[in-house]
Scaffold this motif. Structure first.
Motif: not given
Length: 338
Positions: A89-97, A136-142, A150-155
């Motif tokens: 998990a990381g800010p770049f992989v999860l799409g946060i950056s 928020a979107f990542v947490l909703l998917i989680s 699958l969460l990483v793929v979504a990110g």
């Protein structure tokens, strides 16, 4: 045993500090304009000269940015790995950056089209909003997806979408600063000024102090939610704090340096391996030093390897960070089959 571990921790900190000092000296001296150590020292001691602006206004702010923002990005990755209990998990992989990037791009281009310049505070605010929306979107998917893969793929998909939107905005932006905007969107410490750092420093340092003060509850949380609750930790408040602090740190990085890949994943893993522990009281400051060292040397390679052409720093961090992520994933896979 405790004595050997403390010796290992002490030597590890000394090594990181020595590498940081070496990186700072190297970064200030090297560049397209070759300056000797004596010339740089004379300028720093107030000697002035025609090359003084190169040192004071270009190289030193860039070095300070690499240290401050690189360290912040590594700590943000450590918090996200703790939150999701997953090493990739990381800010770049999860799409946060990338969420921060598209938010800053929208506001920046909108202001530039009206002949206005975006302030440093405005950049951080826009980046934070983008980071929180992506989180928020990542947490909703989680909540709907239990598998971290699958969460990483979504990110990653979120990151691609945000990057595509940013590229579209930058490509059709009509402004004289389009080159700087393009460099920023690719990830770069160039162009960061002392004014930017005067805003970024207090925000990131306060967030880092908050991370350090939460070391005890974070350590309990690493042992599992049931154990943390038995120790009196408010799980909901702690999880909220982890999300907020990691978003603030990654937003500051994205606001001024754009998206930088793999630092938030690779550095925490390298630091945990170096120290042989995941204790937040040790790992938080160690991740900051490790991220600063990692970004300093990657930035040096990015701007000197093919000088005068400068590479995107994300290209360099990916070269060194991606193998670490692959090794972590392979080890995690092997462990799951044991």
């Amino acid at each position: 045993m405790d004595r050997r571990r403390r010796l290992r921790w002490g030597l590890s900190f000394l090594m990181l500090l020595a590498l940081l000092a070496l990186g700072v000296v190297w970064s200030v001296n090297a560049g397209s304009l070759d300056l000797s150590h004596g010339q740089v020292l004379a300028i720093l001691l107030g000697g002035g000269g025609e090359n003084a602006p190169v040192v004071w206004d270009i190289r030193l702010p860039r070095v300070a940015a690499a240290v401050l923002l690189g360290g912040s990005l590594a700590v943000s990755g450590f918090l996200l790995q703790t939150f999701f209990a997953n090493p990739i998990a990381g800010p770049f992989v999860l799409g946060i950056s990338s969420g921060s990037k598209v938010a800053v791009s929208l506001v920046m281009i909108g202001l530039l089209s009206r002949g206005r310049v975006m302030s440093s505070w405005g950049m951080i605010a826009a980046a934070f909003v983008g980071a929180m929306l992506s989180m928020a979107f990542v947490l909703l998917i989680s909540r709907r997806v239990r598998q971290m893969s699958l969460l990483v793929v979504a990110g990653v998909m979120i990151g691609y979408i945000c990057s595509a939107i940013t590229d579209f905005l930058v490509a059709f932006a009509d402004d004289s600063n389009i080159v700087n905007l393009h460099n920023w969107s690719m990830g770069s410490f160039s162009g960061i000024s002392w004014e930017n750092l005067r805003v970024a420093a207090p925000v990131t340092l306060l967030a880092l102090a908050g991370c350090f003060l939460l070391s005890k509850p974070i350590g309990a949380y690493q042992m599992g939610e049931v154990y943390a609750q038995s120790m009196g930790v408010n799980i909901r408040a702690l999880r909220s704090a982890l999300v907020l602090l990691s978003s603030v740190l990654s937003a500051c990085v994205a606001a001024f340096a754009g998206p930088i890949s793999f630092v938030g994943i690779a550095v925490p893993q390298l630091i945990k391996g170096l120290f042989g522990t995941a204790r937040p009281l040790l790992i938080t400051p160690a991740c900051f030093l490790g991220g600063a060292v990692f970004c300093l040397f990657c930035d040096m390679i990015a701007r000197t390897a093919f000088a005068p052409t400068e590479l995107s720093i994300s290209s360099v961090t990916a070269i060194f960070g991606a193998p670490v992520v692959i090794i972590v994933m392979v080890r995690r896979r092997r462990g799951a089959h044991v």
